[in-house]
Design an enzyme around this catalytic site. Sequence first.
Site, mmCIF file in Angstrom:
data_model
loop_
_atom_site.group_PDB
_atom_site.id
_atom_site.type_symbol
_atom_site.label_atom_id
_atom_site.label_comp_id
_atom_site.label_asym_id
_atom_site.label_seq_id
_atom_site.Cartn_x
_atom_site.Cartn_y
_atom_site.Cartn_z
ATOM 1 N N CYS A 28 -5.633 23.204 -3.641
ATOM 2 C CA CYS A 28 -6.656 23.852 -2.822
ATOM 3 C C CYS A 28 -6.300 25.328 -2.734
ATOM 4 C CB CYS A 28 -6.767 23.187 -1.456
ATOM 5 S SG CYS A 28 -5.244 23.217 -0.504
ATOM 6 N N MET A 29 -6.649 25.983 -1.652
ATOM 7 C CA MET A 29 -6.392 27.415 -1.535
ATOM 8 C C MET A 29 -4.911 27.753 -1.554
ATOM 9 S SD MET A 29 -8.822 29.633 -1.394
ATOM 10 C CE MET A 29 -7.994 30.942 -0.482
#
Length: 505
Positions: A28-29
């Site tokens: 993810c981020m």
Amino acid sequence: MRTTNDSTAAAILPLVGGAANVTSVAHCMTRLRLGLRDRTLVHEDALRSLPAVLGVVADDDSYQIVLGPGTVARVTPEFEALVTGTAGAPTPGTAGAPTTSTADALAARGAEWKAARRQRNATPLKLLLRRIANIFVPLIPALIGCGVIAGLNGLLINLGWLPSLTPALAAIASGFMALIAVFVGHHTAKEFGGTPILGGAVAAIIVYAGVAKVTAFGMTLAPGQGGVLGALAAALLGTYVEKWCRRRVPEALDVLVTPTVTVLVTGLVTLYALMYAAGELSTAVGAGANWLLDHTGVFAGLVLGGLFLPLVMLGLHQALIPLHTTLIQQQGYTVLLPVLAMAGAGQVGAALAVYVRLHHDLSLRTTIRSALPAGLLGVGEPLIYGVSLPLGRPFVTACAGGAAGGAFVGFFSMLGDKIGSTAIGPSGWALFPLLKGTGGLALTAAVYAGGLLTGYVVGFAATYFFGLGRTVAGAGALGGGGTVSGVCDSSKEGKDTNPGGNPPP
């Protein structure tokens, strides 16, 4: 020649049990998310000691290694290549694994909290929210890229520069958002066990221009009506229809009948029910968010900014992801994210106060110095789970800073100077390129900066005067290099002792 990313991936692999222990790889981020067959093979202390690792998070679905924005996107493909290329490699045993010194008192407190939190989080609601987050998190890089381009294009238009280029930039920035429903449908089917391409197919109905010719119950549909909420509902329905068909259709006819029935049944329900219902809901979300900040801005900002860190701890912040995406699709920006980002500002202020007050705890100060740059850019996990949450009271005072910053932003919303973000994911200083508002770029940036400053100052002051208690008052007697009670020395300097948590907003 081996790069830093290669070396990081190569160092992580044996510490998570080797390639044979890895069942899935994603990111993810900020986090490398791994599916593991046997978590007892993970050497967590050694993993946390790696220079690139900011912390680890274990939940029911995945084992997550916090690497930070940018780094994680570069390490993940290198790690995946190692897993694919060394699938037959033996799994290292515990006896030969590298070891580090035991965790300090903060890590111990965090570990206790993690165990309790994992038990609490195994509820149907939180598991559902986690699955919804899994649908939208992969979309964040595209949202960020398109959001930055949209902001740049708006700046060029306002300045009157490069008029021949701005239409091209508008097309580049808007293309993804025009088709985001298809991506949501694809990921929804994938997450809930359906065929991803069928999920995308039924969601594509929502954005097809031809729906303008469809009349249902005296109402003509509009392309895009229902947005991502409609796409989510359509793909979820399609997944259940597909599973129903596969249990009942003979294998010889499955390849023909199941996709046809899935698309037909789901498509009709989408056109004649879901698009209308989701459209009404999307409109209500946008109107409600605007009304909340326009009429109760200070109070709304106080509550949202103050409660966001606890929401992250409980995993309930994941429910906001579809709302953010709906607002971006509907209005071009989400007015909620800048308010929620103030929670990170309060956390930074609280960490700075701990740094100043605990001036004899060299290890903790090193950890804070190491984590502050990430905190300023909106990655607050190392500070939250490595400093304020295990200490207890500084977490509360950090929430007070977030509440003050949120109230500041909400106050200007009541004056008509609404600010928003064209994408989700970044916060802190990293949100500046994504800002958009009703009062022009300079005023929008000034309001957001004022909110951050307010969060820093209040978070610092509240923690300095009320967040550390009497224990700190006697720290001076410990002498240089001493430690405050409950904050012991650790050889893992600069590392997050993150025992749990979720992605940032």
